[in-house]
Scaffold this active site. Structure first.
Site: not given
Length: 332
Positions: A146, A162
């Site tokens: 990420e 997410k």
């Protein structure tokens, strides 16, 4: 043990010339390896020799902990109780979403070479933001997927994750809603330091495959002329590992989590102040070593639609592959 070095983005950095704790150093020139802990502690290491290179060969083996030696800061009962507590906060309107994390720790022999662990992760869990940073007092070995903040001149980019499942079919409605919620948070954070009208979302709810799981990933971009201290003040800790609203989520996290997160959920990566380029990952899928102990964090985003047992299993899914790579069998 190795001299100080960093290996990130296919580059090997050696020749440590400075260690700083003030983010303002990132605007003053030089190439820096960066570790900013979730609680705010800053470690910046400037290296004079930075060149394209593969991951160096380790000088010794990786002698990981036995799997039975890992301990969690929250056991299953404690974690599920925390999920229910966050749902109570949501019901009272105090927060929309909060990340609940736990830290795994185990003893580690000083003879274990972190480069050997990095090699195991590169082979068994390759990641777009893998990094090894070894400086006095701290070693971080990350397989983060990420991007917290990338920079190319005036353009800054964040790619919040997410939504997690073993396969695409495992992704739930709450995963999509949670991703959109965090995208709004990241847009607002970047908007504090962005040039007026420059915040955009080039990609929303993309599905990315990673070893053993899939993620929902979105991209938020902006342009800015602000300094690194100003950018961090507006955006740190990363929204995907805190919650919304961020201030309320941080208050809940401080109450429910018994152990500090450290580099986990912080920022790990590099900044080239001369070129005004950077790539700072969210410190997830990340091991850190201090003294003779190794730690690793795992967590999940909790919403009103969260099931405590499902969220515990998500933390297990995120940890299982990497803990297995870093561990000896109990018989070994």
């Amino acid at each position: 043990m190795h001299d100080a070095f960093a290996h990130v983005a296919g580059r090997l950095a050696t020749g440590l010339s400075d260690v700083a704790t003030d983010l303002a150093a990132l605007d003053e020139g030089g190439w820096w390896a960066v570790v900013v802990e979730f609680e705010g502690k800053v470690t910046l290491a400037r290296f004079d020799d930075v060149r394209p290179a593969p991951l160096p060969a380790p000088s010794g083996p990786w002698i990981g902990p036995r799997r039975s030696e890992w301990r969690s800061s929250l056991d299953r009962a404690g974690y599920e109780a925390g999920v229910r507590a966050i749902r109570d906060h949501i019901e009272r309107g105090e927060v929309y979403q909060a990340n609940l994390c736990r830290v795994l720790s185990a003893p580690l022999t000083h003879r274990s070479d972190p480069l050997a662990l990095a090699g195991l992760l590169a082979e068994g869990n390759p990641a777009p933001h893998s990094a090894v940073i070894h400086v006095p007092g701290l070693t971080v070995v990350s397989a983060s997927p990420e991007l917290y903040l990338g920079r190319s001149g005036p353009v800054i980019t964040s790619r919040p994750i997410k939504g997690t499942g073993e396969t695409y079919a495992d992704l739930l409605e709450k995963d999509y809603a949670e991703n959109v919620m965090i995208v709004d948070l990241v847009r607002n954070d970047l908007g504090i330091v962005a040039d007026v009208g420059s915040v955009t979302v080039p990609e929303l709810l993309a599905v990315e495959e990673h070893p053993g799981l899939v993620h929902l990933v979105s991209t938020v971009q902006a342009t800015t002329r602000r300094s690194w201290p100003e950018i961090f003040a507006a955006t740190f800790p990363p929204g995907s590992v805190t919650g919304a609203p961020k201030s309320s989520a941080l208050s809940i996290i401080n109450t429910l989590e018994p152990a500090p997160r450290g580099p986990y959920c912080g920022a790990v990566g590099w900044v080239d102040a001369d070129r005004r380029e950077a790539a700072l990952a969210v410190g997830i899928r990340t091991f850190w070593i201090t003294g003779e102990e190794i730690r690793f964090g795992t967590g999940a985003g909790i919403t009103w639609g969260s099931d405590p047992g499902h969220e515990w299993r998500e933390t297990e899914l995120k940890a299982s592959r990497l803990i297995a790579l870093a561990s000896r069998s109990d018989e070994g």
